[in-house]
Design an enzyme around this catalytic site. Structure first.
Site, PDB file in Angstrom:
ATOM      1  N   LYS A 113      33.963 -52.373  49.178  1.00  0.00           N
ATOM      2  CA  LYS A 113      35.102 -53.247  49.428  1.00  0.00           C
ATOM      3  C   LYS A 113      36.650 -52.780  48.672  1.00  0.00           C
ATOM      4  CE  LYS A 113      32.207 -57.225  50.472  1.00  0.00           C
ATOM      5  NZ  LYS A 113      31.442 -58.293  49.774  1.00  0.00           N
ATOM      6  N   GLY A 144      35.663 -61.650  53.117  1.00  0.00           N
ATOM      7  CA  GLY A 144      35.457 -62.950  54.189  1.00  0.00           C
ATOM      8  C   GLY A 144      36.803 -63.573  54.348  1.00  0.00           C
TER       9      GLY A 144
HETATM   10  N1  HSE Z   1      26.807 -59.382  50.364  1.00  0.00           N
HETATM   11  C1  HSE Z   1      28.031 -59.675  50.244  1.00  0.00           C
HETATM   12  C2  HSE Z   1      28.377 -60.741  48.948  1.00  0.00           C
HETATM   13  C3  HSE Z   1      28.311 -60.585  51.713  1.00  0.00           C
HETATM   14  O1  HSE Z   1      27.565 -60.880  48.186  1.00  0.00           O
HETATM   15  O2  HSE Z   1      29.495 -60.948  48.748  1.00  0.00           O
HETATM   16  C4  HSE Z   1      29.671 -60.352  52.282  1.00  0.00           C
HETATM   17  O3  HSE Z   1      30.315 -58.925  52.033  1.00  0.00           O
END
Ligand code: HSE
Length: 426
Positions: A205, A134
Site C-alpha cells: 500500500k 478501502g
Molecule cells: N488485509 C488487509 C488489512 C485488508 O488487514 O488491512 C485490506 O487490504
C-alpha cells in the site's frame, strides 16, 4: 442518457458489494452523472453459490473472455486479487481498449510499471482507489485535491489486521498469537495472515501512495519493512508507562531536496497523537502538505461496502472525466534518492531479556556507549536473581546504524537472551 457497460471479474465479497451498491443506488448515481451503470457480465469460477445480491443468470459466466473480448464493455472491474491471472486479465482489457478499475494492491505494487505503460499506450485508464485503505479516499486526495502540495510526510495505519492484533493485545492482555487467532476467527486477516503481520500488505500500500507522493516509480524492493510478530504484551505495557502506544506504521517522508524515505515498521507513538487512538481494524492516515498543512483521514480500510464505495467512485470518475489521465501512476524513472533505513536517526525503545546478575546493565550500557548511543532511561522491575528478566531502555536520538551495530554486539553476550528495538516516531 449515456450508458457505461461494465464487466466484473470476481464475484466475491467486494464484487457482490459493487453490484449491491450499483443496484440500490441506481437512480441516485444516474442523477449525479446522467449515466446508467449497466453490469453486462460477471465472471467468476463459482457462479452458483448464493451472494448478498441476486443477478440474472444471463449475466453470470465462468468464461472471462466473455468480458475481455466483448467490444460493448467499456470498463472492466478486476476484483480477483493476486498477481496471476489478474495481470493477464488487466493487460488484455487495456489492449482491448477498456478502462480498468482494480482493488488489487499487490498487482499494482509489483507490476504497476508495466501495467501503467500499457494503459498509456492503449490510451486507457487504470483506476485504483480501492487498492489502498478501502473506503478512505486517499488516492484521489493525493492525485487531485493535493495537486498544489508537496507532501512532507505521511504516516499511516494501512493494515487493519495488524492494528486489530495490537489493539486486542493491549485491551485484553493477550499475547500476539492469541490476538491473531481472534483476528482469523473474525475473518479480518488475509488468507495468509503473514502478509498482514509481517508488513508486506502495508508495503504494497505505501509503495502505491509513495509513487503518487513523490511522482516517481519507486521500486517495492527499495522499501524497508518489518512486522509486528516479535512484539510482546510486555512491550505494549512498557510503552504505555512511557506515554506511548505501538502501531504498525507505513511511512513516506520527504527529506532534503530529491531524497525521500519509504518504510514500514512498528513504532512507538505518543498517546497524544491521533494515530494512537485508532483501534481495531480501522485504518488512518496522518499527512502534512506544504500548502494545506496537516490532514487526518480515518475509516474502514477493508470490507464489502467501504471497498465497494471506492470502486463505484472510480466508475463515477470514468464517466465524469473520460481521458483525464489523472489517476495514472507515474511510469517515468525515479529521480528520487531513497534514504535507506540505516541512514535514519531516531530514538529507540529497546527491550532485552537478560540474566539478573551484577554487571549485566553495565555490559549492555558499555556497548551502547561505544557506539555513541545515549540512554535516556532504564527500567528493570523484576528481581529474579540469576533468572531472565526484562530490561527496558529508551535512548536519546541515535543513528540507526549505531543502534543495530550495538545490538549485534550485545547479542553476543551470553547473559542476553533476547533483544527487540522499536523506533520511536516523533
Ligand atoms: N488485509 C488487509 C488489512 C485488508 O488487514 O488491512 C485490506 O487490504
Amino acid at each position: 442518457m449515456k450508458t457505461l457497460n461494465i464487466g466484473l471479474i470476481g464475484f466475491g465479497t467486494i464484487g457482490s458489494g459493487v453490484v449491491k451498491v450499483l443496484e440500490e443506488k441506481k437512480n441516485e448515481l444516474q442523477q449525479k452523472t446522467n449515466c446508467e451503470f449497466r453490469i453486462r457480465a460477471i465472471a467468476d469460477k463459482d457462479i452458483s453459490s448464493p451472494r448478498c445480491v441476486r443477478v440474472s443468470k444471463d449475466v453470470l459466466t465462468k468464461d472471462v473472455h466473455k468480458i475481455l473480448d466483448d467490444p460493448e464493455i467499456d470498463v472492466v472491474i478486476e476484483l480477483i486479487g493476486g498477481i496471476h491471472p489478474a495481470k493477464e486479465f488487466v493487460i488484455n482489457a487495456l489492449k482491448n481498449r477498456k478502462d480498468v478499475i482494480t482493488a488489487n494492491k499487490a498487482l499494482l505494487a509489483e507490476e504497476g510499471e508495466e501495467l501503467f505503460r500499457i494503459a498509456a499506450e492503449s490510451e486507457k485508464e487504470i483506476l485504483f482507489e480501492a487498492s489502498v485503505c478501502g473506503g478512505i479516499p486517499i488516492i484521489k486526495t493525493l492525485r487531485q485535491n493535493l495537486f498544489a502540495d508537496k507532501i512532507e510526510s505521511l504516516s499511516g495505519i494501512v493494515n487493519g489486521t495488524s492494528n486489530y492484533v495490537l489493539s486486542k493485545m493491549e485491551e485484553n492482555d493477550w499475547e500476539f498469537e492469541e490476538a491473531l487467532a481472534q483476528a482469523k476467527r473474525e475473518g479480518i486477516a488475509e488468507a495468509d495472515a503473514s502478509l498482514d503481520t509481517q508488513g508486506l500488505d502495508s508495503r504494497h500500500k505505501i509503495v502505491i501512495l509513495a509513487r503518487l507522493i513523490f511522482n516517481a516509480n519507486i521500486k517495492l524492493e527499495d522499501i524497508f519493512y518489518q512486522g509486528i510478530e516479535n512484539i510482546k504484551l510486555e512491550d505494549l505495557r512498557y510503552a504505555r508507562e512511557f506515554g506511548y502506544t505501538i502501531k504498525l506504521l507505513a511511512i513516506a517522508k520527504s527529506f532534503k531536496e530529491g531524497t525521500g524515505g519509504v518504510y514500514v515498521y512498528p513504532a512507538l507513538i505518543s498517546e497524544k497523537h491521533l494515530l494512537s487512538k485508532v483501534r481495531g481494524a480501522f485504518n488512518a492516515l496522518s499527512l502534512k502538505g506544504d500548502v494545506v498543512g496537516e490532514l487526518f483521514f480515518y475509516g474502514k480500510g477493508a470490507g464489502m461496502l467501504p471497498t465497494a464505495s471506492a470502486v463505484v467512485a472510480d466508475l463515477g470518475e470514468i464517466v465524469r472525466s473520460p481521458g483525464y489521465q489523472a489517476t495514472r501512476l507515474p511510469v517515468k524513472k525515479a529521480k528520487l534518492k531513497i534514504k535507506k533505513i540505516d541512514e535514519l536517526e531516531k530514538s529507540y525503545y529497546i527491550r532485552f531479556l537478560a540474566v539478573d546478575q551484577p554487571g549485566v546493565l553495565a555490559a549492555i550500557a558499555k556497548i551502547l556507549g561505544e557506539q555513541g548511543v545515549s540512554i535516556g532511561s532504564v527500567v528493570q522491575k523484576e528481581r529474579k536473581e540469576k533468572e531472565i528478566v526484562p530490561i527496558v531502555m529508551m535512548t536519546h536520538y541515535a543513528k540507526e546504524k549505531s543502534v543495530q551495530k550495538a545490538l549485534a554486539e550485545i547479542d553476543k553476550l551470553p547473559i542476553v537472551k533476547e533483544k527487540l528495538a522499536i523506533r520511536i516516531e516523533e
